[in-house]
Design a protein around this motif. Structure first.
Motif, PDB file in Angstrom:
ATOM      1  N   GLN A 119       0.823  -1.207   0.000  1.00 34.19           N
ATOM      2  CA  GLN A 119       0.000   0.000   0.000  1.00 34.19           C
ATOM      3  C   GLN A 119       0.857   1.256   0.000  1.00 34.19           C
ATOM      4  O   GLN A 119       0.568   2.224  -0.717  1.00 34.19           O
ATOM      5  N   THR A 120       1.941   1.225   0.809  1.00 31.63           N
ATOM      6  CA  THR A 120       2.829   2.388   0.879  1.00 31.63           C
ATOM      7  C   THR A 120       3.507   2.638  -0.461  1.00 31.63           C
ATOM      8  O   THR A 120       3.615   3.797  -0.915  1.00 31.63           O
ATOM      9  N   ALA A 162       0.939   4.052  -2.918  1.00 34.68           N
ATOM     10  CA  ALA A 162       0.587   5.425  -2.552  1.00 34.68           C
ATOM     11  C   ALA A 162       1.705   6.385  -2.910  1.00 34.68           C
ATOM     12  O   ALA A 162       1.465   7.480  -3.439  1.00 34.68           O
ATOM     13  N   PHE A 163       2.951   5.977  -2.639  1.00 37.91           N
ATOM     14  CA  PHE A 163       4.094   6.842  -2.936  1.00 37.91           C
ATOM     15  C   PHE A 163       4.234   7.066  -4.443  1.00 37.91           C
ATOM     16  O   PHE A 163       4.474   8.196  -4.893  1.00 37.91           O
ATOM     17  N   TYR A 206       8.422   8.989   1.678  1.00 31.77           N
ATOM     18  CA  TYR A 206       7.878   7.636   1.476  1.00 31.77           C
ATOM     19  C   TYR A 206       7.249   7.123   2.768  1.00 31.77           C
ATOM     20  O   TYR A 206       6.129   6.586   2.768  1.00 31.77           O
ATOM     21  N   GLN A 207       7.954   7.295   3.869  1.00 34.76           N
ATOM     22  CA  GLN A 207       7.456   6.811   5.159  1.00 34.76           C
ATOM     23  C   GLN A 207       6.179   7.548   5.562  1.00 34.76           C
ATOM     24  O   GLN A 207       5.185   6.925   5.964  1.00 34.76           O
ATOM     25  N   TYR A 208       6.197   8.880   5.461  1.00 35.40           N
ATOM     26  CA  TYR A 208       5.027   9.663   5.851  1.00 35.40           C
ATOM     27  C   TYR A 208       3.831   9.369   4.953  1.00 35.40           C
ATOM     28  O   TYR A 208       2.688   9.335   5.418  1.00 35.40           O
ATOM     29  N   THR A 209       4.090   9.173   3.654  1.00 32.73           N
ATOM     30  CA  THR A 209       3.007   8.863   2.724  1.00 32.73           C
ATOM     31  C   THR A 209       2.327   7.557   3.099  1.00 32.73           C
ATOM     32  O   THR A 209       1.096   7.435   3.026  1.00 32.73           O
ATOM     33  N   GLY A 210       3.116   6.565   3.522  1.00 32.74           N
ATOM     34  CA  GLY A 210       2.543   5.302   3.963  1.00 32.74           C
ATOM     35  C   GLY A 210       1.642   5.483   5.176  1.00 32.74           C
ATOM     36  O   GLY A 210       0.569   4.870   5.266  1.00 32.74           O
ATOM     37  N   GLU A 211       2.061   6.334   6.127  1.00 42.05           N
ATOM     38  CA  GLU A 211       1.246   6.584   7.314  1.00 42.05           C
ATOM     39  C   GLU A 211      -0.053   7.305   6.935  1.00 42.05           C
ATOM     40  O   GLU A 211      -1.128   6.986   7.443  1.00 42.05           O
ATOM     41  N   ALA A 271      -1.591   7.243   4.039  1.00 34.85           N
ATOM     42  CA  ALA A 271      -2.458   6.367   3.238  1.00 34.85           C
ATOM     43  C   ALA A 271      -3.345   5.490   4.109  1.00 34.85           C
ATOM     44  O   ALA A 271      -4.437   5.090   3.684  1.00 34.85           O
ATOM     45  N   LYS A 272      -2.909   5.198   5.335  1.00 32.49           N
ATOM     46  CA  LYS A 272      -3.705   4.365   6.242  1.00 32.49           C
ATOM     47  C   LYS A 272      -5.006   5.052   6.657  1.00 32.49           C
ATOM     48  O   LYS A 272      -5.947   4.392   7.098  1.00 32.49           O
TER      49      LYS A 272
END
Length: 421
Positions: A2-3, A6-7, A333-338, A340-341
């Motif tokens: 998902q991350t 989303a990224f 990338y990390q923030y986008t994954g968070e 997207a949740k």
């Protein structure tokens, strides 16, 4: 997964709009665009359509629009080059083969003596019988080297040949389209999700809070405080914050009935020592679906987000930051994954904010950025003539090196934060 998806969606959309701004204004100015690229580094996909090669590249570090006449785009035929020429019906050169064997019945071989493939469009040299010959070159001629074809760009189709106004618009359009993307995303949020009405309606009351003890309930519509009319939630929030420890008289509408409540806000001390009032209520604005209000909402959110990012930028420039306050591709990338949740709408908002951030950063007057190039155009306007291209190129090169050093430092910090904390 998902991350990653989303990224790719967020990064691709932001970079696409930025580069599309450069691309569309370059085309409108008559500039030959050789390549429209998303990403940097090795090519993983390419498609040629018309004059332009459209590519997706491996590294998610930006993108570019390669225009004729920019640095590293000069096509020169040095004396001594052995070339093969194909002529068209008008006896003009339509194809030039460089240093390779050509299997074509009508090819003419030449050792180049002189050539002008930019302004006067001709090539001169010695044919196989040692005669000095000269041919005009077609304005749409192609150079073939190692199997790759490159369209020759007459001077009037190069970036440098265009007026200062057209060059400025072409460069400015990239950051501009980042703001356009943000507006479109906020507009879509307003249409699909609705526009917050900001009505002062209490959503939830916290247990054992001043509001709860005074008898306030979820669904209460606050009409006034201490006789001051309350039209929106921000008015109520500001009034409460400004009156810590003071008794306030609330008039609320509860199921059509006017109810008077007396509430004393708690006094809460902030980190900077200031004290603000809190009464212990939660708020979630009702949403209204109205296309016209969605347009206004799109403009307001774009403007407010821009102001917030500029304020943060001023804070950073003032020296109140460390590397932990910055984020590179790994951090994004990390923030986008968070983000997207929390759902697609939240991801849209995040994308809009990132797009504005990219637009603002690119407008900074720093070498190698769009703002740096616009700064040189400003100097050109004041001087009445362009800055020497070699000097400008050197400044941009230094800027690129410094930006890469900063990017490496930020990325390394992101990696440490992601894996070792």
């Amino acid at each position: 997964m998902q991350t990653i998806l989303a990224f790719i969606l967020v990064f691709g959309l932001i970079v696409f709009f930025h580069e599309f701004g450069h691309f569309i204004f370059a085309k409108r100015a008559g500039i030959l665009v050789r390549e429209f690229a998303i990403g940097m580094g090795p090519k993983i996909f390419g498609m040629k359509k018309g004059e332009t090669l459209y590519t997706i590249r491996l590294l998610p570090l930006g993108g570019y629009v390669r225009m004729a006449g920019e640095d590293f785009d000069q096509i020169e035929l040095q004396p001594g080059y052995r070339v093969g020429l194909i002529l068209n019906e008008d006896e003009k050169v339509e194809k030039i083969y460089l240093n390779q064997n050509v299997q074509h019945p009508n090819v003419l071989f030449m050792e180049v003596e002189r050539a002008d493939l930019n302004k006067k469009m001709w090539i001169e040299g010695y044919d196989e019988e040692e005669r000095l010959v000269r041919f005009d070159v077609a304005r749409n001629a192609i150079i073939v080297e190692n199997g790759e074809e490159t369209l020759i760009a007459p001077y009037e189709r190069t970036f440098e040949a265009k007026s200062l106004w057209h060059r400025t618009l072409t460069i400015f359009a990239g950051p501009l389209f980042n703001f356009v993307l943000a507006f479109i995303l906020f507009l879509l949020l307003g249409i699909l999700q609705g526009v917050p009405t900001n009505e002062p309606i209490v959503t939830e009351v916290v247990d054992d809070s001043p509001a709860s003890e005074a008898g306030m309930k979820a669904g209460d519509y606050v009409k006034s405080v201490n006789g001051h009319s309350i039209d929106k939630w921000d008015d109520l929030s500001e009034f409460v914050k400004e009156n810590p420890g003071k008794e306030l008289s609330f008039i609320v509408d509860r199921d059509g009935q006017q109810v008077e409540l007396s509430i004393v806000p708690d006094s809460v001390e902030l980190k900077n020592g200031d004290k603000v009032g809190q009464i212990g209520v939660m708020y979630q604005s009702p949403m209204e679906k109205n296309p016209l209000k969605a347009v206004v909402y799109g403009v307001q959110q774009t403007w407010e987000s821009t102001v917030l990012i500029l304020q943060a930028l001023v804070y950073l420039i003032a020296g109140n930051f460390t590397l932990d306050d910055l984020a590179g591709p790994v951090g994004i990338y990390q923030y986008t994954g968070e983000v997207a949740k929390h759902g697609f709408f939240t991801l849209m908002y995040w994308t809009a904010a990132l797009s504005i951030n990219l637009g603002i950063m690119n407008l900074l007057p720093l070498p190698a950025l769009d703002g740096g190039r616009l700064m040189f155009f400003g100097i050109e306007a004041l001087r009445g003539k362009p800055v020497d291209r070699k000097k400008e190129g050197m400044v941009h090169l230094v800027g690129i090196v410094l930006l890469m050093i900063l990017m490496i430092a930020v990325t390394w910090n992101d990696i440490q934060r992601l894996f070792f904390q």
